[in-house]
Scaffold this motif. Sequence first.
Motif, mmCIF file in Angstrom:
data_model
loop_
_atom_site.group_PDB
_atom_site.id
_atom_site.type_symbol
_atom_site.label_atom_id
_atom_site.label_comp_id
_atom_site.label_asym_id
_atom_site.label_seq_id
_atom_site.Cartn_x
_atom_site.Cartn_y
_atom_site.Cartn_z
ATOM 1 N N ASP A 1 -14.172 -4.446 3.537
ATOM 2 C CA ASP A 1 -13.618 -4.235 2.196
ATOM 3 C C ASP A 1 -12.517 -3.177 2.216
ATOM 4 O O ASP A 1 -11.433 -3.381 1.669
ATOM 5 C CB ASP A 1 -14.710 -3.810 1.220
ATOM 6 C CG ASP A 1 -15.686 -4.928 0.901
ATOM 7 O OD1 ASP A 1 -15.357 -6.110 1.129
ATOM 8 O OD2 ASP A 1 -16.793 -4.612 0.409
ATOM 9 N N LEU A 2 -12.798 -2.038 2.843
ATOM 10 C CA LEU A 2 -11.793 -0.988 2.921
ATOM 11 C C LEU A 2 -10.601 -1.455 3.748
ATOM 12 O O LEU A 2 -9.453 -1.143 3.428
ATOM 13 C CB LEU A 2 -12.387 0.293 3.514
ATOM 14 C CG LEU A 2 -11.422 1.481 3.629
ATOM 15 C CD1 LEU A 2 -10.807 1.843 2.282
ATOM 16 C CD2 LEU A 2 -12.130 2.679 4.242
ATOM 17 N N ILE B 1 0.594 12.159 2.292
ATOM 18 C CA ILE B 1 0.005 10.823 2.271
ATOM 19 C C ILE B 1 -0.421 10.399 3.681
ATOM 20 O O ILE B 1 -1.404 9.689 3.857
ATOM 21 C CB ILE B 1 0.971 9.805 1.626
ATOM 22 C CG1 ILE B 1 0.240 8.495 1.345
ATOM 23 C CG2 ILE B 1 2.192 9.596 2.478
ATOM 24 C CD1 ILE B 1 1.035 7.518 0.537
ATOM 25 N N GLU B 2 0.289 10.881 4.695
ATOM 26 C CA GLU B 2 -0.078 10.553 6.072
ATOM 27 C C GLU B 2 -1.436 11.155 6.438
ATOM 28 O O GLU B 2 -2.221 10.539 7.154
ATOM 29 C CB GLU B 2 1.002 11.047 7.041
ATOM 30 C CG GLU B 2 2.340 10.352 6.874
ATOM 31 C CD GLU B 2 3.224 10.971 5.801
ATOM 32 O OE1 GLU B 2 4.328 10.444 5.613
ATOM 33 O OE2 GLU B 2 2.829 11.959 5.144
ATOM 34 N N ASP B 3 -1.713 12.355 5.930
ATOM 35 C CA ASP B 3 -3.030 12.952 6.150
ATOM 36 C C ASP B 3 -4.114 12.121 5.469
ATOM 37 O O ASP B 3 -5.207 11.940 6.010
ATOM 38 C CB ASP B 3 -3.079 14.387 5.622
ATOM 39 C CG ASP B 3 -2.284 15.351 6.469
ATOM 40 O OD1 ASP B 3 -2.439 15.316 7.713
ATOM 41 O OD2 ASP B 3 -1.516 16.134 5.904
ATOM 42 N N ALA B 4 -3.808 11.639 4.277
ATOM 43 C CA ALA B 4 -4.764 10.789 3.568
ATOM 44 C C ALA B 4 -5.029 9.513 4.366
ATOM 45 O O ALA B 4 -6.172 9.061 4.482
ATOM 46 C CB ALA B 4 -4.242 10.445 2.179
ATOM 47 N N ARG B 5 -3.979 8.955 4.940
ATOM 48 C CA ARG B 5 -4.148 7.721 5.733
ATOM 49 C C ARG B 5 -4.965 8.000 6.987
ATOM 50 O O ARG B 5 -5.807 7.176 7.386
ATOM 51 C CB ARG B 5 -2.779 7.137 6.079
ATOM 52 C CG ARG B 5 -2.829 5.803 6.798
ATOM 53 C CD ARG B 5 -3.551 4.757 5.970
ATOM 54 N NE ARG B 5 -3.641 3.502 6.655
ATOM 55 C CZ ARG B 5 -4.575 3.185 7.562
ATOM 56 N NH1 ARG B 5 -5.517 4.058 7.899
ATOM 57 N NH2 ARG B 5 -4.580 2.001 8.140
ATOM 58 N N ASP B 6 -4.768 9.170 7.612
ATOM 59 C CA ASP B 6 -5.603 9.563 8.753
ATOM 60 C C ASP B 6 -7.070 9.612 8.348
ATOM 61 O O ASP B 6 -7.950 9.139 9.076
ATOM 62 C CB ASP B 6 -5.194 10.940 9.281
ATOM 63 C CG ASP B 6 -3.941 10.932 10.125
ATOM 64 O OD1 ASP B 6 -3.479 9.847 10.532
ATOM 65 O OD2 ASP B 6 -3.430 12.040 10.387
ATOM 66 N N ARG B 7 -7.336 10.209 7.192
ATOM 67 C CA ARG B 7 -8.714 10.336 6.706
ATOM 68 C C ARG B 7 -9.332 8.956 6.478
ATOM 69 O O ARG B 7 -10.492 8.712 6.833
ATOM 70 C CB ARG B 7 -8.738 11.156 5.415
ATOM 71 C CG ARG B 7 -10.074 11.261 4.774
ATOM 72 C CD ARG B 7 -11.007 12.143 5.591
ATOM 73 N NE ARG B 7 -12.283 12.237 4.908
ATOM 74 C CZ ARG B 7 -13.445 11.947 5.467
ATOM 75 N NH1 ARG B 7 -13.509 11.590 6.720
ATOM 76 N NH2 ARG B 7 -14.549 12.038 4.779
ATOM 77 N N LEU B 8 -8.574 8.047 5.903
ATOM 78 C CA LEU B 8 -9.087 6.697 5.660
ATOM 79 C C LEU B 8 -9.354 5.964 6.972
ATOM 80 O O LEU B 8 -10.317 5.197 7.079
ATOM 81 C CB LEU B 8 -8.120 5.918 4.776
ATOM 82 C CG LEU B 8 -8.022 6.450 3.343
ATOM 83 C CD1 LEU B 8 -6.867 5.801 2.613
ATOM 84 C CD2 LEU B 8 -9.329 6.245 2.593
ATOM 85 N N GLU C 1 -4.881 -2.673 4.205
ATOM 86 C CA GLU C 1 -3.782 -3.590 4.535
ATOM 87 C C GLU C 1 -2.748 -3.603 3.421
ATOM 88 O O GLU C 1 -1.541 -3.567 3.682
ATOM 89 C CB GLU C 1 -4.316 -4.999 4.771
ATOM 90 C CG GLU C 1 -5.004 -5.178 6.099
ATOM 91 C CD GLU C 1 -5.576 -6.576 6.270
ATOM 92 O OE1 GLU C 1 -5.117 -7.516 5.582
ATOM 93 O OE2 GLU C 1 -6.483 -6.721 7.095
ATOM 94 N N ARG C 2 -3.199 -3.656 2.166
ATOM 95 C CA ARG C 2 -2.264 -3.647 1.030
ATOM 96 C C ARG C 2 -1.533 -2.307 0.932
ATOM 97 O O ARG C 2 -0.322 -2.268 0.711
ATOM 98 C CB ARG C 2 -3.003 -3.950 -0.275
ATOM 99 C CG ARG C 2 -3.481 -5.380 -0.375
ATOM 100 C CD ARG C 2 -3.931 -5.760 -1.774
ATOM 101 N NE ARG C 2 -4.939 -4.883 -2.343
ATOM 102 C CZ ARG C 2 -6.254 -5.066 -2.240
ATOM 103 N NH1 ARG C 2 -6.733 -6.108 -1.597
ATOM 104 N NH2 ARG C 2 -7.093 -4.224 -2.810
ATOM 105 N N LEU C 3 -2.270 -1.210 1.099
ATOM 106 C CA LEU C 3 -1.642 0.111 1.048
ATOM 107 C C LEU C 3 -0.629 0.291 2.177
ATOM 108 O O LEU C 3 0.457 0.829 1.971
ATOM 109 C CB LEU C 3 -2.703 1.210 1.115
ATOM 110 C CG LEU C 3 -3.640 1.331 -0.078
ATOM 111 C CD1 LEU C 3 -4.748 2.330 0.223
ATOM 112 C CD2 LEU C 3 -2.887 1.701 -1.332
ATOM 113 N N ASP C 4 -0.992 -0.176 3.359
ATOM 114 C CA ASP C 4 -0.086 -0.062 4.507
ATOM 115 C C ASP C 4 1.192 -0.863 4.292
ATOM 116 O O ASP C 4 2.283 -0.396 4.625
ATOM 117 C CB ASP C 4 -0.783 -0.523 5.791
ATOM 118 C CG ASP C 4 -1.803 0.474 6.302
ATOM 119 O OD1 ASP C 4 -1.843 1.623 5.818
ATOM 120 O OD2 ASP C 4 -2.585 0.096 7.201
#
Length: 91
Positions: free
Chosen positions: A52-53, A31-38, A58-61
């Motif tokens: 928007d993203l 999931i940390e890799d996914a967060r890096d990508r985002l 913010e909610r995901l974090d």
Amino acid sequence: MAEALSRFARVFKQPGRYLDASEVWEPGLEIEDARDRLEEVMRRLPEGARADLGRLLERLDRELERRTLPDPVLMRESASDHWWWWRLRER
């Protein structure tokens, strides 16, 4: 970007208070890799889409922070501002 968001959705469906570290199958799928990508995508988006993203992130974090614990060793040793790598999940 869609793949990274789907990783968050899958992980956050886990029952329980804390995220299970066994969700990690191999490097690059965490999931940390996914967060890096985002985070990378955020830098490249036009202003409206970035806003928007940003609201979604913010909610995901908040959810990621709520369902993990700080790793005091990594927090001291890391020079990175990617705080999501400094969090612990259950094993």
